[in-house]
Structure formats: C-alpha cells, structure tokens
Scaffold this motif. Structure first.
Motif, short mmCIF file in Angstrom:
data_model
loop_
_atom_site.label_atom_id
_atom_site.label_comp_id
_atom_site.label_asym_id
_atom_site.label_seq_id
_atom_site.Cartn_x
_atom_site.Cartn_y
_atom_site.Cartn_z
N LEU A 2 0.83 -1.20 0.00
CA LEU A 2 0.00 0.00 0.00
C LEU A 2 0.87 1.26 0.00
N ARG A 3 1.92 1.27 0.82
CA ARG A 3 2.82 2.43 0.83
C ARG A 3 3.47 2.64 -0.53
N LYS A 4 3.93 1.54 -1.15
CA LYS A 4 4.54 1.64 -2.47
C LYS A 4 3.55 2.15 -3.50
N ALA A 5 2.31 1.69 -3.42
CA ALA A 5 1.27 2.16 -4.35
C ALA A 5 1.03 3.65 -4.20
N HIS A 56 3.22 5.88 -3.13
CA HIS A 56 4.38 6.56 -3.72
C HIS A 56 4.28 6.60 -5.24
N ARG A 57 3.87 5.49 -5.85
CA ARG A 57 3.73 5.46 -7.31
C ARG A 57 2.63 6.41 -7.77
N ALA A 58 1.50 6.40 -7.07
CA ALA A 58 0.39 7.28 -7.42
C ALA A 58 0.78 8.74 -7.27
N GLU A 59 1.53 9.06 -6.19
CA GLU A 59 1.98 10.44 -6.00
C GLU A 59 2.93 10.86 -7.10
N ALA A 60 3.80 9.94 -7.53
CA ALA A 60 4.75 10.25 -8.61
C ALA A 60 4.01 10.55 -9.90
N VAL A 61 2.95 9.81 -10.18
CA VAL A 61 2.14 10.05 -11.39
C VAL A 61 1.43 11.40 -11.28
N THR A 62 0.86 11.66 -10.10
CA THR A 62 0.12 12.90 -9.88
C THR A 62 1.01 14.13 -9.95
N THR A 63 2.19 14.04 -9.35
CA THR A 63 3.09 15.21 -9.29
C THR A 63 4.06 15.26 -10.46
N GLY A 64 4.15 14.18 -11.22
CA GLY A 64 5.08 14.14 -12.34
C GLY A 64 6.52 13.94 -11.93
N VAL A 65 6.74 13.51 -10.69
CA VAL A 65 8.10 13.30 -10.18
C VAL A 65 8.53 11.87 -10.43
#
Length: 150
Positions: A136-139, A141-150
C-alpha cells in the motif's frame, strides 16, 4: 453518490481506523513510561545513530520536519533527548543517559504490546499484513509520482 460503499472500500479510511486502533494498543503499554508509540519509535531511531541531521531523522520517521519538532519537544523537556551542532547548519539529536534507559524500558513495553498482538495472529498472517501495508505504501508513492510528475 454511494457514501456507504465509499466508507466500505476507502483505503484511507480503513488504514486510519486500523492505525488508530493499533496505536491505542501500543500506547496502553507505553503509557506507564510517559511515552506514546511515536515517541518510543523516535527514541529508537535516534538511539540507532543512523540520523545525522534533523532532516534525515524526519525522512527516516516518514514525517514532516514540523511534526518532528513537535515530537522532539516533549522528549527534550523530559531530559531524554538533546541536540548538538555537528556543523554550521547541521543539528543532530542524541539520547541522554536517561533517554537510553527509557528506550530500554520502552523496548520491553513495546515487546509486550507486539507479542500480545502477534500471539493472536498466525505467523503467516502477521507477515501478510506487513507485506500488504508495504504494498500500500509503495502504491501511494507510485500514485503520487504520477500525480506530481516526479
């Protein structure tokens, strides 16, 4: 809009309910020491010596620096932690002798709290819970990376 369905499937709601309940369980064991589980973990991370700055400590704890400051303050006031300057801009927290003693006591209380939970679970269940929480934590982080473009 199906609010009941949302409440049943919302990962944030389930995680918060679980975190609050588990935190309350550990806090019950640590309360006689005047600590909460977050403070006990903070003492442990400081005691490990792995944090060479307040920023590094906040990262290891997975909290914002302002949250770290709020958590450090009562530990410093209780004489368990002190800060020292390691460089012109580098401040490092360390345990006092009293902090080391309290950490040892906290570890024993934590172990009792841990055992009281894990003893009610089968070992594979505890491992599965940890694996699912990690996933869940990894998911996130991945979702935040997609959202923020990082």
């Amino acid at each position: 809009m199906d609010i009941e369905w949302m409440g049943r499937v919302c990962l944030a709601h389930a995680a918060r309910r679980t975190a609050n309940l588990v935190t309350r369980h550990y806090n019950g064991y640590l309360a006689p020491l005047g600590l909460e589980v977050t403070q006990a973990v903070l003492l442990g991370v400081i005691g490990s010596g792995r944090a060479n700055s307040l920023s590094a400590l906040a990262r290891q704890m997975g909290i914002e620096r302002s949250t770290l400051q709020r958590n450090l303050q009562p530990l410093e006031q209780a004489g368990l932690v002190r800060r020292y300057k390691k460089g012109p801009k580098q401040v490092v927290p360390e345990l006092t002798a009293q902090g080391e003693e309290r950490l040892a006591e906290a570890y024993e209380a934590w172990q009792r709290a841990q055992n009281s939970l894990t003893d009610t679970l089968d070992d594979p269940d505890a491992d599965a819970i940890r694996a699912h929480l990690s996933a869940l934590r990894k998911a996130v982080h991945r979702a935040e990376a997609v959202t923020t473009g990082v």
